[in-house]
Design an enzyme around this catalytic site. Structure first.
Site, short mmCIF file in Angstrom:
data_model
loop_
_atom_site.label_atom_id
_atom_site.label_comp_id
_atom_site.label_asym_id
_atom_site.label_seq_id
_atom_site.Cartn_x
_atom_site.Cartn_y
_atom_site.Cartn_z
N SER A 1 0.85 -1.19 0.00
CA SER A 1 0.00 0.00 0.00
C SER A 1 0.88 1.24 0.00
CB SER A 1 -0.92 0.00 1.22
OG SER A 1 -1.53 1.27 1.31
N HIS B 1 -0.83 -1.00 -4.58
CA HIS B 1 -2.15 -0.70 -4.02
C HIS B 1 -2.24 0.80 -3.71
CE1 HIS B 1 -5.88 -1.78 -1.82
NE2 HIS B 1 -5.51 -0.87 -0.94
N ASP C 1 -4.58 3.89 -2.32
CA ASP C 1 -5.76 4.18 -1.48
C ASP C 1 -6.24 5.61 -1.67
OD1 ASP C 1 -6.12 1.74 0.22
OD2 ASP C 1 -4.01 2.16 0.67
N MET D 1 -8.82 8.40 -0.72
CA MET D 1 -9.76 8.71 0.37
C MET D 1 -10.27 10.13 0.23
SD MET D 1 -7.57 7.23 3.55
CE MET D 1 -6.85 5.59 3.51
N HIS E 1 -7.94 1.41 -4.73
CA HIS E 1 -8.97 1.19 -3.72
C HIS E 1 -9.65 2.53 -3.46
CE1 HIS E 1 -9.70 -0.08 0.79
NE2 HIS E 1 -10.84 0.10 0.11
N MET F 1 -11.94 4.73 -1.64
CA MET F 1 -12.74 4.93 -0.42
C MET F 1 -13.40 6.29 -0.56
SD MET F 1 -9.94 3.36 2.17
CE MET F 1 -8.71 3.37 0.90
N MET G 1 -12.10 -5.89 4.02
CA MET G 1 -11.38 -4.93 4.86
C MET G 1 -11.19 -5.56 6.24
SD MET G 1 -10.51 -2.27 3.20
CE MET G 1 -9.72 -1.52 4.64
N ASP H 1 -7.20 -6.43 3.14
CA ASP H 1 -6.55 -5.13 3.32
C ASP H 1 -6.73 -4.63 4.74
OD1 ASP H 1 -5.50 -2.58 3.00
OD2 ASP H 1 -7.08 -1.89 1.63
C1 DX5 Z 1 -6.77 1.49 4.96
C2 DX5 Z 1 -6.22 1.24 3.58
C3 DX5 Z 1 -5.09 0.29 3.56
C4 DX5 Z 1 -3.89 0.72 4.35
C5 DX5 Z 1 -3.26 -0.53 4.83
O1 DX5 Z 1 -7.96 2.14 4.87
O2 DX5 Z 1 -7.23 0.70 2.73
O3 DX5 Z 1 -4.72 -0.08 2.23
O4 DX5 Z 1 -2.95 1.49 3.65
O5 DX5 Z 1 -2.25 -0.23 5.71
P1 DX5 Z 1 -1.77 -1.28 6.79
O6 DX5 Z 1 -1.24 -2.47 6.04
O7 DX5 Z 1 -0.71 -0.53 7.54
O8 DX5 Z 1 -2.94 -1.64 7.65
ZN ZN Z 2 -6.57 -0.14 0.74
#
Ligand code: DX5
Ligand code: ZN
Length: 216
Positions: free
Chosen positions: A8, A33, A35, A37, A66, A68, A137, A175
């Site tokens: 990630s 990956h 993320d 947000m 991903h 969010m 998740m 994840d």
């Molecule tokens: C959290 C993200 C993850 C995050 C994972 O909302 O979707 O992808 O970066 O990080 P770790 O592996 O540190 O939990």
């Molecule tokens: Zn993620």
């Protein structure tokens, strides 16, 4: 490696995207990956399209995005044009999930659906045939570095049973809080792709840790 590892990039240094990409390009990780947000669907803001595009310039590996975000529909084609290969949206964020999944595939990406920790696997029953991937998740989304929710192993097992029966080609990704210690349990339950942020970035030897996750 028997499992797909998706580091990630949330935990990476965005002032060094080129160097970060080159380091991961030389690793056994198959996916990046990313993320996204929005501060609405999750209580944090990370990054958006330009950062994905920047990583795309420095890697040919699969970009696993991903999302969010509260309403992904207007941005599906934008995610494609900045180079996303897989676009995962949240079940909880999509009122017309079938339409969203269809639009992701029509745009030329693989479609993933993510479930928050409280969302039952059974809700996937009428969409499982249409998706390419289910993302379980194993923390509440929004932040890296959280503690793994142990119940997620059971959810992976439940989604694996559903997939085996109804849609055998669907991948399972996990994840949140994934470690070298819990990875074997997740893989035994049916996970094929493991996202790892802090486990990779806080490790003394990230490339070795990626390999360990891939062989868990
Ligand atoms: C959290 C993200 C993850 C995050 C994972 O909302 O979707 O992808 O970066 O990080 P770790 O592996 O540190 O939990
Ligand atoms: Zn993620």
């Amino acid at each position: 490696m028997k499992n797909i590892v998706a580091p990630s990039l949330l935990s990476s240094d965005f002032s060094r995207i080129k160097e970060e990409s080159e380091r991961l390009n030389a690793s056994a990780a198959q996916w990046f990956h990313l993320d996204v947000m929005d501060g609405v669907f999750v209580p944090n803001i990370s990054f958006g399209l330009p950062i994905i595009e920047a990583f795309r310039k420095h890697t040919t590996k699969v970009l696993d995005v991903h999302a969010m975000i509260a309403n992904p529909d207007p941005y599906i084609n934008d995610f494609k044009s900045v180079g996303a290969d897989i676009l995962t949206v949240h079940y909880e964020a999509c009122t017309h999930l079938h339409r969203t999944v269809d639009a992701i595939k029509k745009a030329g990406m693989k479609a993933g659906v993510a479930l928050n920790p409280h969302t039952p696997v059974s809700l996937l029953m009428e969409i499982i045939h249409d998706v390419d991937m289910v993302l379980i998740m194993s923390v509440n989304p929004g932040f890296g570095g959280q503690k793994f929710i142990e119940h997620s192993v059971k959810k992976v097992r439940a989604v694996k049973a559903m997939i085996d029966e109804f849609a055998p080609d669907v991948l399972i990704e996990v994840d949140g809080g994934v470690t070298v210690e819990n990875a074997p349990r997740l893989v035994a339950a049916g996970a094929q792709a493991l996202v790892a942020g802090s486990t990779v970035y806080k490790s003394a030897d990230p490339l070795k840790t990626i390999k360990a996750l891939g062989n868990a």
